[in-house]
Write an enzyme that holds these catalytic residues in place. Structure first.
Site, short mmCIF file in Angstrom:
data_model
loop_
_atom_site.label_atom_id
_atom_site.label_comp_id
_atom_site.label_asym_id
_atom_site.label_seq_id
_atom_site.Cartn_x
_atom_site.Cartn_y
_atom_site.Cartn_z
N SER A 1 0.83 -1.21 0.00
CA SER A 1 0.00 0.00 0.00
C SER A 1 0.86 1.26 0.00
CB SER A 1 -0.96 0.00 1.19
OG SER A 1 -0.26 0.02 2.42
N ASN A 2 1.95 1.26 0.78
CA ASN A 2 2.85 2.42 0.76
C ASN A 2 3.51 2.59 -0.60
OD1 ASN A 2 3.00 4.01 3.22
ND2 ASN A 2 3.69 2.14 4.25
N LYS B 1 23.74 -13.21 2.29
CA LYS B 1 23.19 -11.87 2.06
C LYS B 1 24.02 -11.08 1.07
CE LYS B 1 21.63 -9.33 5.56
NZ LYS B 1 20.28 -8.79 5.26
N MET C 1 11.09 -6.29 4.76
CA MET C 1 11.26 -6.98 6.04
C MET C 1 12.65 -7.60 6.21
SD MET C 1 8.44 -6.11 7.24
CE MET C 1 8.52 -6.97 8.81
N ARG C 2 13.66 -6.94 5.67
CA ARG C 2 15.03 -7.42 5.83
C ARG C 2 15.95 -6.24 6.16
NH1 ARG C 2 15.66 -12.58 4.25
NH2 ARG C 2 13.89 -13.45 3.10
N LEU C 3 16.95 -6.52 7.00
CA LEU C 3 17.96 -5.51 7.26
C LEU C 3 18.82 -5.33 6.01
CD1 LEU C 3 19.23 -6.34 10.86
CD2 LEU C 3 17.91 -4.35 10.16
N ASN D 1 13.74 4.80 5.20
CA ASN D 1 12.77 3.80 5.68
C ASN D 1 11.66 4.48 6.46
OD1 ASN D 1 11.81 1.09 6.24
ND2 ASN D 1 12.56 1.36 8.33
N HIS E 1 8.92 3.62 9.65
CA HIS E 1 8.69 2.67 10.74
C HIS E 1 7.44 3.09 11.52
CE1 HIS E 1 9.73 -0.35 13.71
NE2 HIS E 1 9.47 0.53 14.65
#
Length: 204
Positions: free
Chosen positions: A12-13, A64, A89-91, A106, A108
């Site tokens: 949605s964002n 990674k 949903m990952r660093l 980001n 939050h």
């Protein structure tokens, strides 16, 4: 030059950002979606909005670093200038942080530094606080620890259910994020470090 949005979920964002960027003619268009979950709802939004997609699972790669090198290849191919995380949903690891220093942003769903990490909306709701909110910040090597660009409070009112409060948070995100990203890419917004006090007196 363009912007890549990283997302993992419904998106949605992502859609709000794309629409705002087109309506307000951002200096950098959103020209790539990076999704780490093939089959996520955001992919259908990208198709409808005609945004190119890189969608590969990190499980396809040994670590990674290898996964982020693959992403970096696509970012360079699309001449990406900035990265916007929208429910990713990952660093972010060293490979991308070094390639895009202070160029990754980001959002939050809390007033950082309160309630970093996962399930921030639920944590704020069950914790006896009167106010939570939304934070936009630059990304560093930590979890939700980067310099803050913007915040907006969202009250937890008497009678709110978790579902109602979550909806209020998302509405705040959809207002704050596109406006902040637009100012950030135009160089119109500076950093501000904010220390929020917990409200221990209970919900209204």
């Amino acid at each position: 030059m363009g912007i890549a949005v990283f997302a993992s979920g419904n998106g949605s964002n992502f859609e709000v950002l794309v629409n705002h960027s087109r309506q307000n003619k951002w200096i950098y268009p959103i020209s790539l979606l990076v999704c780490d979950r093939p089959g996520a709802g955001v992919l259908k939004r990208a198709e409808r909005l005609n945004i190119p997609v890189l969608s590969e699972s990190p499980k396809q790669y040994p670590d990674k670093g290898a996964y982020e090198k693959r992403i970096l290849e696509h970012l360079k191919a699309h001449q990406i200038k900035r990265i916007v995380l929208a429910g990713y949903m990952r660093l972010i690891g060293p490979t991308l942080l070094e390639a895009y220093p202070d160029q990754i942003i980001n959002i939050h769903p809390s007033l950082l530094p309160a309630f970093p990490g996962k399930n921030a909306i639920e944590k704020a709701f069950v914790h006896p606080v009167c106010v939570s909110g939304v934070t936009v910040h630059l990304v560093d090597q930590g979890m939700d620890t980067g310099p803050i660009l913007a915040q907006v409070p969202v009250e937890i009112e008497r009678g709110d259910t978790l579902e109602i409060f979550e909806q209020k948070i998302h509405q705040a995100e959809h207002r704050l994020y596109p406006e902040t990203v637009q100012k950030w890419i135009a160089g119109e917004i500076g950093l501000r470090r904010v220390e929020m006090k917990h409200h221990e007196e209970g919900k209204n």
